[in-house]
Design an enzyme around this catalytic site. Structure first.
Site, PDB file in Angstrom:
ATOM      1  N   ARG A  17     -11.809 -12.860 -10.025  1.00 56.29           N
ATOM      2  CA  ARG A  17     -11.254 -13.151 -11.349  1.00 56.29           C
ATOM      3  C   ARG A  17      -9.950 -12.385 -11.572  1.00 56.29           C
ATOM      4  NH1 ARG A  17      -9.216 -10.898 -15.902  1.00 56.29           N
ATOM      5  NH2 ARG A  17     -10.784  -9.230 -15.797  1.00 56.29           N
ATOM      6  N   ASP A  18     -10.029 -11.092 -11.785  1.00 54.73           N
ATOM      7  CA  ASP A  18      -8.844 -10.283 -12.064  1.00 54.73           C
ATOM      8  C   ASP A  18      -7.881 -10.276 -10.882  1.00 54.73           C
ATOM      9  OD1 ASP A  18      -7.188  -8.622 -13.488  1.00 54.73           O
ATOM     10  OD2 ASP A  18      -8.303  -6.798 -13.077  1.00 54.73           O
ATOM     11  N   HIS A 208     -12.219   1.301 -15.029  1.00 48.36           N
ATOM     12  CA  HIS A 208     -11.381   0.278 -14.377  1.00 48.36           C
ATOM     13  C   HIS A 208      -9.990   0.872 -14.178  1.00 48.36           C
ATOM     14  CE1 HIS A 208     -10.223  -4.175 -13.996  1.00 48.36           C
ATOM     15  NE2 HIS A 208      -9.077  -3.509 -13.884  1.00 48.36           N
ATOM     16  N   HIS A 210      -6.217   1.030 -12.111  1.00 53.09           N
ATOM     17  CA  HIS A 210      -5.209   0.381 -11.285  1.00 53.09           C
ATOM     18  C   HIS A 210      -4.495   1.455 -10.462  1.00 53.09           C
ATOM     19  CE1 HIS A 210      -4.859  -3.791 -13.286  1.00 53.09           C
ATOM     20  NE2 HIS A 210      -6.000  -3.250 -13.630  1.00 53.09           N
ATOM     21  N   CYS A 241      -1.588  -5.506 -12.684  1.00 56.77           N
ATOM     22  CA  CYS A 241      -0.975  -5.677 -14.000  1.00 56.77           C
ATOM     23  C   CYS A 241       0.331  -6.456 -13.913  1.00 56.77           C
ATOM     24  CB  CYS A 241      -0.713  -4.310 -14.620  1.00 56.77           C
ATOM     25  SG  CYS A 241       0.046  -4.407 -16.238  1.00 56.77           S
ATOM     26  N   ASN A 250      -4.822  -3.461  -8.866  1.00 61.89           N
ATOM     27  CA  ASN A 250      -6.216  -3.044  -8.819  1.00 61.89           C
ATOM     28  C   ASN A 250      -6.516  -2.140  -7.631  1.00 61.89           C
ATOM     29  OD1 ASN A 250      -7.318  -4.537 -11.090  1.00 61.89           O
ATOM     30  ND2 ASN A 250      -6.930  -6.376  -9.901  1.00 61.89           N
TER      31      ASN A 250
END
Length: 300
Positions: A17-18, A208, A210, A241, A250
């Site tokens: 997804r991300d 979470h 990055h 991002c 990520n």
């Protein structure tokens, strides 16, 4: 010095997804499903698999129904992201039982992304959470810009905690708290997550991070010390991002798993099988995989 760390950590894989949502070229549904299937084989038990968002704005997620249809199973917590009531309705029609909602702490971040202030977005989401919980749905609240905003700079810790408190009181099962642009330092990670794990001890707290500035693993270690045992990661380090062009985004699942296992912390994930999952998706990506473990493993 003795450091109190968990014996076991849960990895929530967000690559499908991300990781894929911002990829410029459309990746076939078949390739995504093969990726998801191989991730499950590696030992992943919780995963964000797709988003029920407008295909106009996020064309990569236009096959959400097909992804869900072929991916739901009783052994994996398969989470889908939904931005609003329309997305929730689509997800529920597809029989999704685990749903993620999202909001940023920063007003400007929300206005740029969803044309709402933080207060307006929260006001819209809280009743939806209540409805979902009445239906027996697992609800994950994704809290963006928890440390820094690309527009406003540093976000006050008390603002993040106050927003989290509203979602906890609304009944969410999980808070996924994000360093959206990879600006947080380990002392900030430890400070915030120490407070969150203390204040909301009955809510699942997930970190979470990055790796935009190379501090994700250090921040994860700090969060471990703060009592966190759940982390969002992305196989191959894919995604990231959109406000930091060229950034690595990520944190890579394989790098996190390798670090944790070396520390004697169980993840339940088999690295060779995880690498095979990355091998599945890598040929479909516009950029090569550059995570440390994957690069070294590929050369070995």
């Amino acid at each position: 010095m003795t450091i109190d760390l968990p014996n076991k950590v849960t990895i929530i894989e967000v690559g499908p997804r991300d990781g894929l949502q911002n990829v410029s070229v459309f990746i076939s549904t078949e390739a995504k499903l093969q990726f998801i299937d191989q991730l499950k084989k590696s030992g992943i038990k919780e995963m964000e698999i797709t988003s029920f968002v407008s295909p106009k704005w996020v064309p990569q997620m236009q096959d959400a129904e097909d992804i869900v249809w072929h991916s739901l199973d009783l052994n994996t917590r398969t989470i889908v992201l939904t931005p609003n009531r329309s997305g929730i309705q689509r997800a529920r029609l597809s029989n999704c039982q685990e749903i993620a909602l999202f909001v940023g702490v920063s007003n400007t971040f929300n206005q740029k992304n969803i044309n709402r202030t933080t207060a307006q977005a929260t006001e819209e989401l809280l009743p939806l959470i209540k409805e979902l919980k009445e239906q027996g749905v697992f609800v994950r609240a994704c809290i963006s810009t928890a440390f820094y905003c690309p527009f406003e700079g540093r976000v006050e810790e008390k603002e993040t905690i106050q927003l989290c408190k509203q979602f906890v009181h609304a009944g969410v099962d999980e808070l996924s708290v994000a360093d959206t642009i990879g600006m947080a330092a380990p002392h900030e990670s430890y400070s915030l997550f120490s407070k969150l794990t203390t204040l909301f001890s009955t809510t699942l707290i997930t970190a979470h991070f990055h790796d935009t500035r190379g501090m994700a693993l250090a921040n994860i270690f700090a969060a471990l010390q703060a009592g966190v045992s759940r982390f969002d990661t992305s196989a191959g380090g894919i995604g990231g991002c959109p406000f930091a062009p060229g950034a690595s985004g990520n944190v890579a699942t394989e790098d996190v798993v390798f670090m944790l296992e070396r520390m004697g912390i169980q993840t339940g994930i088999q690295l060779p099988l995880l690498v095979q999952a990355i091998d599945v998706i890598a040929p479909h990506l516009p950029k090569p995989i550059s995570s440390s473990f994957y690069t070294l493993y590929s050369k070995a």
